[in-house]
Design a protein around this motif. Structure first.
Motif, mmCIF file in Angstrom:
data_model
loop_
_atom_site.group_PDB
_atom_site.id
_atom_site.type_symbol
_atom_site.label_atom_id
_atom_site.label_comp_id
_atom_site.label_asym_id
_atom_site.label_seq_id
_atom_site.Cartn_x
_atom_site.Cartn_y
_atom_site.Cartn_z
ATOM 1 N N LEU A 38 0.850 -1.188 0.000
ATOM 2 C CA LEU A 38 0.000 0.000 0.000
ATOM 3 C C LEU A 38 0.883 1.235 0.000
ATOM 4 O O LEU A 38 1.894 1.285 0.699
ATOM 5 C CB LEU A 38 -0.898 0.014 1.242
ATOM 6 C CG LEU A 38 -1.906 -1.128 1.354
ATOM 7 C CD1 LEU A 38 -2.661 -1.040 2.673
ATOM 8 C CD2 LEU A 38 -2.881 -1.108 0.191
ATOM 9 N N ASP A 39 0.495 2.232 -0.789
ATOM 10 C CA ASP A 39 1.276 3.462 -0.860
ATOM 11 C C ASP A 39 0.899 4.363 0.315
ATOM 12 O O ASP A 39 0.225 5.391 0.159
ATOM 13 C CB ASP A 39 1.056 4.177 -2.190
ATOM 14 C CG ASP A 39 2.009 5.363 -2.350
ATOM 15 O OD1 ASP A 39 3.034 5.407 -1.629
ATOM 16 O OD2 ASP A 39 1.718 6.243 -3.171
ATOM 17 N N MET A 83 4.628 -8.619 7.436
ATOM 18 C CA MET A 83 3.958 -8.585 6.139
ATOM 19 C C MET A 83 4.595 -7.601 5.171
ATOM 20 O O MET A 83 4.511 -7.788 3.963
ATOM 21 C CB MET A 83 2.495 -8.166 6.344
ATOM 22 C CG MET A 83 1.511 -9.216 5.973
ATOM 23 S SD MET A 83 -0.137 -8.587 6.274
ATOM 24 C CE MET A 83 -0.768 -8.622 4.622
ATOM 25 N N ALA A 84 5.192 -6.541 5.703
ATOM 26 C CA ALA A 84 5.801 -5.471 4.883
ATOM 27 C C ALA A 84 4.785 -4.915 3.883
ATOM 28 O O ALA A 84 5.091 -4.709 2.713
ATOM 29 C CB ALA A 84 7.056 -5.972 4.186
ATOM 30 N N LEU A 85 3.602 -4.625 4.357
ATOM 31 C CA LEU A 85 2.504 -4.155 3.517
ATOM 32 C C LEU A 85 2.567 -2.654 3.255
ATOM 33 O O LEU A 85 2.197 -2.193 2.191
ATOM 34 C CB LEU A 85 1.169 -4.516 4.192
ATOM 35 C CG LEU A 85 -0.112 -4.067 3.515
ATOM 36 C CD1 LEU A 85 -0.256 -4.747 2.155
ATOM 37 C CD2 LEU A 85 -1.310 -4.389 4.393
ATOM 38 N N PHE A 86 3.056 -1.918 4.229
ATOM 39 C CA PHE A 86 3.081 -0.454 4.122
ATOM 40 C C PHE A 86 4.471 0.027 3.706
ATOM 41 O O PHE A 86 5.471 -0.633 3.954
ATOM 42 C CB PHE A 86 2.681 0.177 5.463
ATOM 43 C CG PHE A 86 1.251 -0.096 5.826
ATOM 44 C CD1 PHE A 86 0.231 0.711 5.371
ATOM 45 C CD2 PHE A 86 0.928 -1.177 6.632
ATOM 46 C CE1 PHE A 86 -1.090 0.453 5.698
ATOM 47 C CE2 PHE A 86 -0.396 -1.453 6.968
ATOM 48 C CZ PHE A 86 -1.397 -0.632 6.505
ATOM 49 N N ARG A 92 2.066 9.674 2.500
ATOM 50 C CA ARG A 92 0.766 9.474 3.131
ATOM 51 C C ARG A 92 0.972 8.710 4.441
ATOM 52 O O ARG A 92 1.527 7.622 4.461
ATOM 53 C CB ARG A 92 -0.151 8.680 2.215
ATOM 54 C CG ARG A 92 -1.549 8.554 2.755
ATOM 55 C CD ARG A 92 -2.424 7.828 1.781
ATOM 56 N NE ARG A 92 -3.762 8.373 1.815
ATOM 57 C CZ ARG A 92 -4.738 7.938 1.054
ATOM 58 N NH1 ARG A 92 -4.520 6.996 0.169
ATOM 59 N NH2 ARG A 92 -5.933 8.457 1.153
ATOM 60 N N LYS A 93 0.503 9.271 5.528
ATOM 61 C CA LYS A 93 0.667 8.685 6.859
ATOM 62 C C LYS A 93 -0.695 8.242 7.380
ATOM 63 O O LYS A 93 -1.661 9.000 7.351
ATOM 64 C CB LYS A 93 1.279 9.694 7.836
ATOM 65 C CG LYS A 93 2.535 10.391 7.337
ATOM 66 C CD LYS A 93 3.677 9.440 7.135
ATOM 67 C CE LYS A 93 4.939 10.214 6.759
ATOM 68 N NZ LYS A 93 5.778 9.540 5.838
ATOM 69 N N GLN A 172 -7.957 -1.269 -1.684
ATOM 70 C CA GLN A 172 -7.637 -0.187 -2.604
ATOM 71 C C GLN A 172 -7.937 1.103 -1.868
ATOM 72 O O GLN A 172 -9.096 1.468 -1.695
ATOM 73 C CB GLN A 172 -8.473 -0.306 -3.881
ATOM 74 C CG GLN A 172 -8.229 -1.564 -4.683
ATOM 75 C CD GLN A 172 -6.804 -1.650 -5.193
ATOM 76 O OE1 GLN A 172 -6.225 -0.648 -5.623
ATOM 77 N NE2 GLN A 172 -6.233 -2.831 -5.147
ATOM 78 N N LEU A 173 -6.895 1.797 -1.441
ATOM 79 C CA LEU A 173 -7.086 3.062 -0.744
ATOM 80 C C LEU A 173 -7.423 4.160 -1.746
ATOM 81 O O LEU A 173 -6.875 4.188 -2.846
ATOM 82 C CB LEU A 173 -5.826 3.436 0.032
ATOM 83 C CG LEU A 173 -5.343 2.416 1.069
ATOM 84 C CD1 LEU A 173 -4.103 2.952 1.779
ATOM 85 C CD2 LEU A 173 -6.433 2.108 2.069
#
Length: 176
Positions: A38-39, A83-86, A92-93, A172-173
């Motif tokens: 995710l960005d 997971m290393a997802l972010f 974007r915080k 999906q953000l």
């Protein structure tokens, strides 16, 4: 006399060891590294137990609400790191806010139900960019009631966290 003392000592040790309570364990069985990132950077995680008027079911925490929330938070933080997802370098915080709505140990501890809401909040705008409510169940069949209750509760929370991880990985953000 010595042999009866030995027998009593061994029997006492076996009896007392067999009655020890199983520890709470909310850690998901396996957390794989995400294939999708995710960005956004996850800056903080907050886990709380819902107030009485927000709860959707029983809260069988026996006065240990702070311990349950703390263990849930540390387990969730650990899983998200693995997971290393972010993306830590993203502009974007986000904050992750979890509210435990139900932790109900049912059927003499053989089953448990857990409900929680998860929200990702953009720290710059205050807007919720992702929200989900997850209800899961867990079970155990141990002979000792305390162990059965703790294991079924732990498994229900594990399933809840695992389901959140599955859902958020595919989220999906909205664009900034």
């Amino acid at each position: 006399m010595k042999s009866s003392l030995k027998i009593f000592s061994v029997a006492s040790a076996v009896f007392l060891t067999g009655c020890s309570a199983a520890p709470l364990n909310f850690t998901p069985s396996n957390v794989a590294r995400s294939t999708h990132r995710l960005d956004a950077a996850l800056i903080s995680t907050n886990v709380t137990v819902a107030s009485k008027d927000e709860q959707t079911g029983k809260m069988n925490t026996a006065g240990a609400e702070a311990d349950v929330a703390s263990l849930w938070k540390s387990t969730l933080d650990d899983a998200l790191v693995r997971m290393a997802l972010f993306r830590d370098d993203s502009p974007r915080k986000l904050s992750l806010i979890v509210k435990i709505l139900e932790l109900d140990i049912q059927s003499l501890g053989y089953k448990a139900a857990t409900t929680a809401t998860y929200e990702l909040v953009d720290r710059n705008t205050g807007q919720t960019v992702y929200s989900t409510k997850i209800q899961t169940h867990g079970g155990a069949s141990d002979y000792v009631g305390v162990n059965r209750s703790r294991k079924s509760g732990s498994r229900s929370v594990q399933a809840n966290i695992e389901e959140f991880l599955r859902q958020v990985e595919n989220a999906q953000l909205p664009q900034v």
